[in-house]
Design an enzyme around this catalytic site. Sequence first.
Site, PDB file in Angstrom:
ATOM      1  N   GLY A  93      34.451  34.605  37.976  1.00 46.93           N
ATOM      2  CA  GLY A  93      34.099  33.810  36.802  1.00 46.93           C
ATOM      3  C   GLY A  93      35.019  33.961  35.603  1.00 46.93           C
ATOM      4  N   CYS A 114      48.216  35.814  42.206  1.00 45.55           N
ATOM      5  CA  CYS A 114      48.541  37.176  41.780  1.00 45.55           C
ATOM      6  C   CYS A 114      49.483  37.801  42.813  1.00 45.55           C
ATOM      7  CB  CYS A 114      47.287  38.012  41.582  1.00 45.55           C
ATOM      8  SG  CYS A 114      46.166  38.049  42.994  1.00 45.55           S
TER       9      CYS A 114
END
Length: 458
Positions: A126, A243
Amino acid sequence: MQLPQKLLESLKDIEGFDKEAFEGVHESGEQVTSVRINPLKLAMGNRQFAKSDLIHHSPFTIHNTVPWSQYGYYLSQRPSFTFDPLFHAGCYYVQEASSMFLEQALQQTVDLTRSLKILDLAAAPGGKSTHIQSLISKNSLLVANEVIRSRSNILKDNIIKWGCDNVVVTNNDPRDFARLENYFDVIIVDAPCSGSGLFRRDEEAIGEWSENNVQLCSQRQQRIIADVWPALKKDGVLIYSTCSYSKEENEDIIQWMNEEFSIFNVQFSIEKSWNVVASPEGYRFWPDKLKGEGFFMACVKKLDGEDEDEITARKKIELLSKKEAQIAKGWVKETDHEFLNLGAGVYAVPKKLLTDVNILSGSLRVLYFGTLIGELVRDKLIPAHALAMSPLIADGIEKVELSYDQSIAYLKKKELNVDTGKGWKLVSYKNYPLGWINVLSNRINNYYPKELRILKDI
């Protein structure tokens, strides 16, 4: 920390890579902790918007600001967030600093004052969704999606804690969004990746890294983008991030998109002092050059397709009757919302988003939307935890201010002993709501959600 030699070899020709500095920062053991505050909570209770208000009450020491985010702060050390009541009140989110660059991508590519439809395709837990929600207008719609069901429940909990009402949480595969052709103005794809950018935070990820996994991730990233591409309208923006350090998962993906789709690669204006490394395809974050983890972000604009299609809702969620709505209205401020009845729950949805909520409910697996107000039982409303977290809550609802020790006891779902009258009460810490209690003649019932309770001891 022994970094994979194959990874180091693959990075040697990439702009900004400094092998000695890169290895040094990984061997240093340095950990960077950052948080992003919630402007929605700071504005609750008729407060003036003041970042210092939250900072003053929090158990951590602010070291510096995250330069590419108006809401981001670096901490001097990592505290135990579990035992900070303001963390459970949704006053801030613990988020990696590099990923907050999403704020620049949105501010520099779309008009955030407009009513936008935005999809965060891989949203759990989130961080990006709560960040997006803090930036968009109240009339905009954010769809926060997670394909893995267990992670989608965590996403839902964090959206509820954030206190917003213009978010729909879904649990769908990317290909399901092709049903919503030309629907979204912005799609964010924070793609599943090989994870090399997180080696400093998670040494176990080193053992899981391989060249084969990089290739598999690259193929999956292409599939995800191809599946969701029809849902982006003409001149819409797709923001892509990973990432990972690997070129196959970053620049090569953008080059593949240039070959497969009609797109324009959007460039940002960035400060030199940020030390973000720009390339024709996107932006790289090297941990030896800035305070953050390894990260890549790129942004493209869709040049073909159509403007938004007319999509008809396949079904409509039932509205409350006038009598039922009157009961619900006693718990919320006078706002421009509709009250919907779904199962046993009563939901408040901004009227301007009602059509979209119906469209999404008929096309996707929707887990949550708007604000869950509570459950109607024999002409009375049992208030939901989501209402306690929301700025929609009526000013007349009685609050009980708890001490720190009482707040921790409440968050552990233990019994409370407070001096107050009977009935439903909103408990708070430093004037920030934590949840509900129901005071009876002989006891106080703690209504903090069982699945959220603190299980550890200090």
